[in-house]
Write an enzyme that holds these catalytic residues in place. Structure first.
Site, mmCIF file in Angstrom:
data_model
loop_
_atom_site.group_PDB
_atom_site.id
_atom_site.type_symbol
_atom_site.label_atom_id
_atom_site.label_comp_id
_atom_site.label_asym_id
_atom_site.label_seq_id
_atom_site.Cartn_x
_atom_site.Cartn_y
_atom_site.Cartn_z
ATOM 1 N N LYS A 268 46.082 47.477 44.861
ATOM 2 C CA LYS A 268 45.963 46.068 44.455
ATOM 3 C C LYS A 268 47.335 45.505 44.118
ATOM 4 C CE LYS A 268 41.235 46.507 42.828
ATOM 5 N NZ LYS A 268 40.356 46.951 41.734
ATOM 6 N N GLN B 190 40.053 47.405 35.571
ATOM 7 C CA GLN B 190 39.495 48.366 36.523
ATOM 8 C C GLN B 190 38.337 49.136 35.870
ATOM 9 O OE1 GLN B 190 40.557 48.806 39.822
ATOM 10 N NE2 GLN B 190 38.768 50.145 39.971
ATOM 11 N N ASP C 64 37.390 38.994 39.214
ATOM 12 C CA ASP C 64 36.333 39.884 39.698
ATOM 13 C C ASP C 64 34.986 39.162 39.738
ATOM 14 O OD1 ASP C 64 36.843 42.418 40.617
ATOM 15 O OD2 ASP C 64 36.925 43.361 38.643
#
Ligand code: NAD
Length: 297
Positions: free
Chosen positions: A54, A98, A121
């Site tokens: 990422k 994460q 997200d």
């Protein structure tokens, strides 16, 4: 019939190029550099790989990448304090924590502590609510990538029968919401569904997000269906090693479907590309600028 294989790598590359071009326009015309903060807690090797990837792709797109690697012993309070600091940092347009988090940290509390407008997200309860009520939301990256591939195939999705297999908060449910917004007739199948084969026999679109290797057989599909395989499963191969497969039996599905995403190389690459797209969208929204329509919904 042999299905068209949808090349997710190529698709993701196109999205990343569009993201990069919007980033350079933001920098050149407004002096704004979009920034993505990624927080990793603990030393899970798979998570470390994702986070590195990422960060690398964020920088390649011309954006600022802020990475925070916290120790396994980080407390929920310490994590929430960092999120609070990033929420008020104007150089940060997107925040991603994460998952999974170490035991003892409440994932919902953490997800819901991120400012909804920076929740790239799309897991914050406000974004889930806005998506389900048809308002402008940050959309979870994997379903957003699936929708982009479906739009590219069909243009207009209205009236198509779609079956989403799986009802998780990160894939199945938001996918179903997105397809409803596109005016599909949507059925959500899950572990208690008793007539999956019957449902699939009339599905123009199948999105499989189950987490069971090769679960969907090609025989079950409607001829010509478009199959989006979200599953990522590792199984043993004939040589005693392992290989990645999806939730769909690709070999049998290829001769029945009209189009299918492979695993690997299908949905997977789209997820990070859509994370970058969401970060750019968040940046445009933060500065009240008209956002690029092709990067969001
Ligand atoms: P999950 O375990 O949270 O959800 C799985 C869903 O499958 C559940 O809703 C369950 O009801 C359903 N299910 C289980 N058995 C079933 C059955 N027999 N019939 C019908 N439905 C059944 O998983 P998830 O987080 O949604 O992920 C699903 C898969 O997608 C996993 O393989 C995961 O690794 C993969 N995934 C891939 C990406 C990507 O970027 N490509 C992103 C997220 C998840």
């Amino acid at each position: 019939m042999t299905a068209d294989v949808i090349d997710g790598k190529q698709f993701a590359l196109q999205i990343r190029e569009r993201v990069a071009s919007h980033v350079s326009e933001l920098i050149d015309s407004k002096g704004i550099t979009p920034g993505l903060a990624v927080i990793l807690v603990g030393d899970d090797p798979a998570s470390e790989v994702y986070v590195r990837s990422k960060g690398k792709q964020t920088v390649e797109a011309g954006m600022n990448s802020f990475e925070y690697h916290l120790s396994e012993t980080t407390t929920q309070g310490e994590l929430l304090a960092l999120i609070g600091q990033l929420n008020s940092d104007t150089a940060v347009h997107g925040i991603l924590v994460q998952l999974p988090l170490p035991k003892g940290i409440d994932e919902s509390a953490v997800t819901n502590a991120i400012a909804p407008e920076k929740d790239v997200d799309g897991f914050h309860i406000s974004n889930a609510g806005m998506l389900s009520t048809g308002q402008k939301a940050m959309v979870p990256c994997t379903p957003l990538g699936c929708l982009m591939m479906l739009r590219a195939r069909y243009g207009d999705l209205s009236g198509l029968n779609a079956v989403v297999i799986g009802r998780s908060n990160i894939v199945g449910k938001p996918m179903a919401q997105l397809l409803l917004r596109e005016s599909c007739t949507v059925t959500v199948a899950h572990s208690h569904t008793t007539n999956l084969q019957q449902l699939l026999s009339d599905a123009d679109i199948v999105v499989a997000a189950v987490g069971r290797p090769l679960f969907v057989s090609g025989d079950w599909l409607k001829p010509g269906a478009t199959v989006i395989d979200v599953g990522i499963n590792r199984i043993e191969n004939a040589e005693g090693g392992t290989r990645l497969v999806g939730d769909v039996d690709f070999d049998s599905a290829k001769s029945k479907a009209g189009a299918i995403t492979p695993v690997p190389g299908g949905v997977g690459p789209m997820t990070i590309a859509c994370l970058l797209a969401n970060t750019v969208t968040a940046c445009y929204r933060a500065h009240s600028l008209p956002e690029p329509l092709e990067l969001s919904i």
